[in-house]
Design a protein around this motif. Structure first.
Motif, PDB file in Angstrom:
ATOM      1  N   LYS A  57       7.212  28.865  68.952  1.00 43.28           N
ATOM      2  CA  LYS A  57       7.684  27.664  68.240  1.00 43.28           C
ATOM      3  C   LYS A  57       6.837  27.386  66.992  1.00 43.28           C
ATOM      4  CE  LYS A  57      10.401  24.915  70.001  1.00 43.28           C
ATOM      5  NZ  LYS A  57      11.861  24.707  70.031  1.00 43.28           N
ATOM      6  N   GLU A  58       5.507  27.479  67.152  1.00 42.71           N
ATOM      7  CA  GLU A  58       4.623  27.145  66.027  1.00 42.71           C
ATOM      8  C   GLU A  58       4.788  28.140  64.886  1.00 42.71           C
ATOM      9  OE1 GLU A  58       0.684  26.851  67.636  1.00 42.71           O
ATOM     10  OE2 GLU A  58       1.049  24.853  68.515  1.00 42.71           O
ATOM     11  N   LEU A  59       4.869  29.438  65.222  1.00 41.08           N
ATOM     12  CA  LEU A  59       5.015  30.460  64.190  1.00 41.08           C
ATOM     13  C   LEU A  59       6.354  30.317  63.476  1.00 41.08           C
ATOM     14  CD1 LEU A  59       4.399  33.011  62.612  1.00 41.08           C
ATOM     15  CD2 LEU A  59       4.914  34.370  64.640  1.00 41.08           C
ATOM     16  N   PHE A  60       7.415  30.087  64.233  1.00 43.26           N
ATOM     17  CA  PHE A  60       8.731  29.987  63.617  1.00 43.26           C
ATOM     18  C   PHE A  60       8.829  28.778  62.691  1.00 43.26           C
ATOM     19  CE2 PHE A  60      13.467  29.413  63.749  1.00 43.26           C
ATOM     20  CZ  PHE A  60      13.753  30.576  63.053  1.00 43.26           C
ATOM     21  N   HIS A  61       8.253  27.655  63.116  1.00 40.75           N
ATOM     22  CA  HIS A  61       8.249  26.464  62.259  1.00 40.75           C
ATOM     23  C   HIS A  61       7.475  26.727  60.963  1.00 40.75           C
ATOM     24  CE1 HIS A  61       9.142  23.516  65.813  1.00 40.75           C
ATOM     25  NE2 HIS A  61      10.191  24.177  65.384  1.00 40.75           N
ATOM     26  N   ARG A  62       6.370  27.471  61.091  1.00 41.92           N
ATOM     27  CA  ARG A  62       5.561  27.796  59.904  1.00 41.92           C
ATOM     28  C   ARG A  62       6.365  28.658  58.925  1.00 41.92           C
ATOM     29  NH1 ARG A  62       1.932  32.036  59.799  1.00 41.92           N
ATOM     30  NH2 ARG A  62       1.571  31.926  62.047  1.00 41.92           N
ATOM     31  N   ILE A  63       7.109  29.629  59.459  1.00 44.23           N
ATOM     32  CA  ILE A  63       7.913  30.520  58.611  1.00 44.23           C
ATOM     33  C   ILE A  63       9.065  29.746  57.960  1.00 44.23           C
ATOM     34  CG2 ILE A  63       9.519  32.500  58.651  1.00 44.23           C
ATOM     35  CD1 ILE A  63       6.591  33.358  58.662  1.00 44.23           C
ATOM     36  N   LEU A  64       9.667  28.828  58.703  1.00 46.68           N
ATOM     37  CA  LEU A  64      10.767  28.025  58.149  1.00 46.68           C
ATOM     38  C   LEU A  64      10.298  27.177  56.966  1.00 46.68           C
ATOM     39  CD1 LEU A  64      12.832  26.666  61.195  1.00 46.68           C
ATOM     40  CD2 LEU A  64      13.416  28.523  59.641  1.00 46.68           C
ATOM     41  N   GLU A  65       9.051  26.745  57.045  1.00 47.05           N
ATOM     42  CA  GLU A  65       8.514  25.883  55.984  1.00 47.05           C
ATOM     43  C   GLU A  65       7.946  26.687  54.807  1.00 47.05           C
ATOM     44  OE1 GLU A  65       5.727  23.408  57.997  1.00 47.05           O
ATOM     45  OE2 GLU A  65       7.288  22.404  59.176  1.00 47.05           O
ATOM     46  N   ALA A  66       7.821  28.014  54.983  1.00 46.60           N
ATOM     47  CA  ALA A  66       7.247  28.854  53.919  1.00 46.60           C
ATOM     48  C   ALA A  66       8.162  28.869  52.696  1.00 46.60           C
ATOM     49  CB  ALA A  66       7.028  30.274  54.441  1.00 46.60           C
ATOM     50  N   GLN A  67       7.565  28.960  51.543  1.00 46.81           N
ATOM     51  CA  GLN A  67       8.328  28.922  50.289  1.00 46.81           C
ATOM     52  C   GLN A  67       9.007  30.261  49.969  1.00 46.81           C
ATOM     53  OE1 GLN A  67       8.794  26.023  48.530  1.00 46.81           O
ATOM     54  NE2 GLN A  67       7.769  25.247  50.371  1.00 46.81           N
ATOM     55  N   GLU A  68       8.485  31.362  50.562  1.00 42.81           N
ATOM     56  CA  GLU A  68       8.979  32.691  50.177  1.00 42.81           C
ATOM     57  C   GLU A  68      10.282  33.099  50.864  1.00 42.81           C
ATOM     58  OE1 GLU A  68       4.695  33.637  51.451  1.00 42.81           O
ATOM     59  OE2 GLU A  68       5.904  31.798  51.482  1.00 42.81           O
ATOM     60  N   TYR A  69      10.535  32.554  52.092  1.00 39.57           N
ATOM     61  CA  TYR A  69      11.613  33.117  52.913  1.00 39.57           C
ATOM     62  C   TYR A  69      12.687  32.096  53.278  1.00 39.57           C
ATOM     63  CZ  TYR A  69       7.873  36.521  53.488  1.00 39.57           C
ATOM     64  OH  TYR A  69       6.866  37.412  53.247  1.00 39.57           O
ATOM     65  N   ASP A  70      13.918  32.612  53.341  1.00 34.76           N
ATOM     66  CA  ASP A  70      15.067  31.821  53.796  1.00 34.76           C
ATOM     67  C   ASP A  70      15.598  32.509  55.053  1.00 34.76           C
ATOM     68  OD1 ASP A  70      17.297  30.292  54.137  1.00 34.76           O
ATOM     69  OD2 ASP A  70      18.400  31.116  52.424  1.00 34.76           O
ATOM     70  N   VAL A  71      15.218  31.999  56.231  1.00 38.25           N
ATOM     71  CA  VAL A  71      15.588  32.638  57.500  1.00 38.25           C
ATOM     72  C   VAL A  71      17.050  32.335  57.829  1.00 38.25           C
ATOM     73  CG1 VAL A  71      15.085  32.832  59.960  1.00 38.25           C
ATOM     74  CG2 VAL A  71      13.209  32.446  58.343  1.00 38.25           C
ATOM     75  N   LYS A  72      17.867  33.392  57.861  1.00 42.31           N
ATOM     76  CA  LYS A  72      19.303  33.236  58.138  1.00 42.31           C
ATOM     77  C   LYS A  72      19.635  33.496  59.608  1.00 42.31           C
ATOM     78  CE  LYS A  72      21.468  32.290  55.128  1.00 42.31           C
ATOM     79  NZ  LYS A  72      21.592  30.941  54.486  1.00 42.31           N
ATOM     80  N   ALA A  73      18.780  34.292  60.287  1.00 46.00           N
ATOM     81  CA  ALA A  73      19.057  34.658  61.681  1.00 46.00           C
ATOM     82  C   ALA A  73      17.752  34.966  62.402  1.00 46.00           C
ATOM     83  CB  ALA A  73      19.986  35.874  61.727  1.00 46.00           C
ATOM     84  N   ILE A  74      17.791  34.849  63.741  1.00 41.46           N
ATOM     85  CA  ILE A  74      16.624  35.175  64.564  1.00 41.46           C
ATOM     86  C   ILE A  74      17.109  35.821  65.864  1.00 41.46           C
ATOM     87  CG2 ILE A  74      16.572  32.805  65.485  1.00 41.46           C
ATOM     88  CD1 ILE A  74      13.566  33.144  65.933  1.00 41.46           C
ATOM     89  N   ASN A  75      16.374  36.836  66.315  1.00 43.17           N
ATOM     90  CA  ASN A  75      16.697  37.462  67.597  1.00 43.17           C
ATOM     91  C   ASN A  75      15.408  37.853  68.312  1.00 43.17           C
ATOM     92  OD1 ASN A  75      18.408  38.220  69.638  1.00 43.17           O
ATOM     93  ND2 ASN A  75      19.238  40.008  68.611  1.00 43.17           N
ATOM     94  N   PHE A  76      15.555  38.355  69.552  1.00 45.46           N
ATOM     95  CA  PHE A  76      14.404  38.549  70.427  1.00 45.46           C
ATOM     96  C   PHE A  76      14.548  39.858  71.189  1.00 45.46           C
ATOM     97  CE2 PHE A  76      16.008  34.301  69.995  1.00 45.46           C
ATOM     98  CZ  PHE A  76      14.928  33.598  69.490  1.00 45.46           C
ATOM     99  N   SER A  77      13.501  40.658  71.169  1.00 43.59           N
ATOM    100  CA  SER A  77      13.446  41.893  71.952  1.00 43.59           C
ATOM    101  C   SER A  77      12.222  41.797  72.860  1.00 43.59           C
ATOM    102  CB  SER A  77      13.318  43.092  71.005  1.00 43.59           C
ATOM    103  OG  SER A  77      12.865  44.225  71.684  1.00 43.59           O
ATOM    104  N   THR A  78      12.404  42.050  74.158  1.00 46.00           N
ATOM    105  CA  THR A  78      11.249  41.962  75.062  1.00 46.00           C
ATOM    106  C   THR A  78      11.337  43.043  76.135  1.00 46.00           C
ATOM    107  OG1 THR A  78      11.932  40.630  76.997  1.00 46.00           O
ATOM    108  CG2 THR A  78      11.623  39.437  74.927  1.00 46.00           C
ATOM    109  N   TYR A  79      10.210  43.198  76.832  1.00 43.13           N
ATOM    110  CA  TYR A  79      10.213  44.104  77.989  1.00 43.13           C
ATOM    111  C   TYR A  79      11.111  43.526  79.081  1.00 43.13           C
ATOM    112  CZ  TYR A  79       6.524  40.899  79.755  1.00 43.13           C
ATOM    113  OH  TYR A  79       5.797  39.795  80.162  1.00 43.13           O
TER     114      TYR A  79
END
Length: 457
Positions: A57-79
């Motif tokens: 949650k904290e990392l994603f919020h930080r990226i959303l607030e970043a000036q460089e990137y416009d996040v259009k989609a998110i997905n998850f890969s795990t073991y």
């Protein structure tokens, strides 16, 4: 102007990774973290799911607030082989149990007595008897050993779908997690196995959706497409499936070497199970016949023993390149020399006998024996499928001796090695994209190399 990107959380047992990809699936940002394990109620080490949740949650919020990137989609890969259990309020009911946690043998025996015979059951479900590594057995174990805890469970989510749930609040199931050696799925019926219904386990498993499903949400005031998550092995396979027009086998090498055949449409046989074949699942629900070999584990043990024998550094093996003259010399009076540490094989001697006076020859002999095991594993995965194409990725893809020998012993197949540390993360980005991959994708993104067998004298 902000760069449009797809975000992917790629959660391994050791490393937790975060990537951003541009529209051409080129990596533009990455971040890694490791967490200390915690203990479950029995004192067994396991994933700190609360710390993982907080980091996501904290990392994603930080990226959303970043000036460089416009996040259009998110997905998850795990073991895989890991369930997160939630109560009616969406709160955690149990720790995230580690799939290496031992399970009571008597409980396993009682399960197969009720729903077996074991070999036939394993063939139907594509899952060998592996205790907690069969995530369905985790649910059976909880129900029968911790009934009061089990009663509190409203939903059990496989780990990729829990990652998605953190962002959407929508509990879902999807094919790649269900079909990965869980003992839940009947590949003949294309539905949960009858035991799941008899034990009423299906009541806590959320609705099944396609792996390509995404949920368009208003997240923190921003429209974002959120994926439902994908099992990492199936995710790593996806770029190959999407960009290769001909049938192939992918040999994914590491601690385990897994030969993945996405073109076998037959249910596993009892013989397949005896040969340690299992099923993974493609994103469309089709089986992926797979054969496992503990190659990397065995390799490490043997090269360290060889280095000690010759008084060399443990990493000396990395300097050895293939020598065809040595190969021909060794093959003239070939006999099996190595006793395996973690692999059973009818050809191995009672103890290792090193018959050479230098590391390079002994290493070549070791690699011949290991590659012969790998060839058997590939042939088990291939079965009766006519396949002429072979991809090798992971740790052994840049081992010159391994690749040269493999292309020699499988001369009727075209072997290509690939190099992508992104693997499952890239697959997760592709699975929620509408982009069609062309045949050049692997060459451009995976450093694809073609290998020609050496000339036989």
């Amino acid at each position: 102007m902000k760069q449009k990107v797809t975000a992917v959380f790629d959660i391994g047992k050791t490393n937790k990774k975060f990537f951003l990809f541009d529209k051409d699936f080129k990596e533009v940002y990455r971040e890694y973290i490791k967490f200390d394990e915690i203990q479950d109620e029995d004192g067994f080490p396991t994933e700190d799911i609360v710390a993982l949740h907080k980091w996501l949650k904290e990392l994603f919020h930080r990226i959303l607030e970043a000036q460089e990137y416009d996040v259009k989609a998110i997905n998850f890969s795990t073991y895989g082989a890991s369930f997160v259990h939630l109560d009616e309020n969406g709160e955690l009911v149990t720790p995230l149990y580690n799939y290496t946690k031992p399970m009571d043998e008597a409980l396993i025996a009682s399960f197969y007595e009720k729903y077996g015979p074991e070999m036939e059951f394993s063939a139907k479900t594509g899952s060998t008897n592996s205790g907690m590594l069969n995530s369905g057995m985790q649910l059976y174990w909880l129900k029968h050993t911790k009934p009061e805890v089990f009663k509190k469970i409203k939903y059990s989510l496989h780990l990729p779908q829990y990652m998605s749930y953190i962002f959407t609040g929508i509990p879902l199931s999807e094919y790649t997690s269900i079909g990965c050696h869980t003992a839940l799925w009947d590949y003949e019926k294309k539905d949960y196995h009858s035991w799941v219904y008899e034990e009423e386990i299906h009541k806590i498993l959320p609705p099944i959706v396609s792996t390509e499903t995404s949920i368009n949400m208003n997240y923190n005031g921003k429209r974002i497409k959120i994926g439902v998550g994908i099992h990492d092995s199936s995710s790593a396979l996806l770029p190959y499936v999407r960009s290769s027009k001909e049938p192939f086998i992918l040999v994914s090498t590491g601690t385990w070497s897994v030969s993945l055949n996405p073109f076998s449409d037959k249910t596993l046989t009892v013989k397949d199970i005896q040969d340690d074949c299992i099923n993974y699942m493609r994103i469309n629900g089709k089986p992926v016949k797979s054969a496992r070999l503990l190659l990397g584990n065995e390799y490490t043990h043997q090269v360290h023993a060889l280095a000690d024998h010759f008084g060399l550094a443990h990493d000396y093996h990395k300097t050895v390149l293939f020598d065809s003259n040595l190969y021909h010399k060794i093959k003239k009076d070939f006999k099996y020399c190595f006793r395996w540490n973690a692999i059973e094989d009818a050809n191995m001697p009672a103890k290792t006998e090193i018959i050479y006076d230098n590391f390079k020859e002994a290493y070549h002999h070791l690699m011949i024996e290991l590659v012969l095991l790998q060839v058997q594993s590939i042939k088990r995965a291939a079965g009766n499928t006519k396949i002429k194409k072979l991809f090798v990725d992971g740790g052994f893809s840049d081992n010159d001796v391994f690749i040269k020998l493999l292309s020699h012993y499988l001369r009727d197949m075209v072997l290509r090695s690939t190099n992508s540390s992104l693997g499952s993360a890239l697959g997760a980005a592709i699975s929620i994209s509408d982009t069609k991959l062309n045949s050049k994708f692997l060459k451009e993104n995976y450093s694809l190399k073609k290998h020609v067998p050496f000339i036989i004298n």
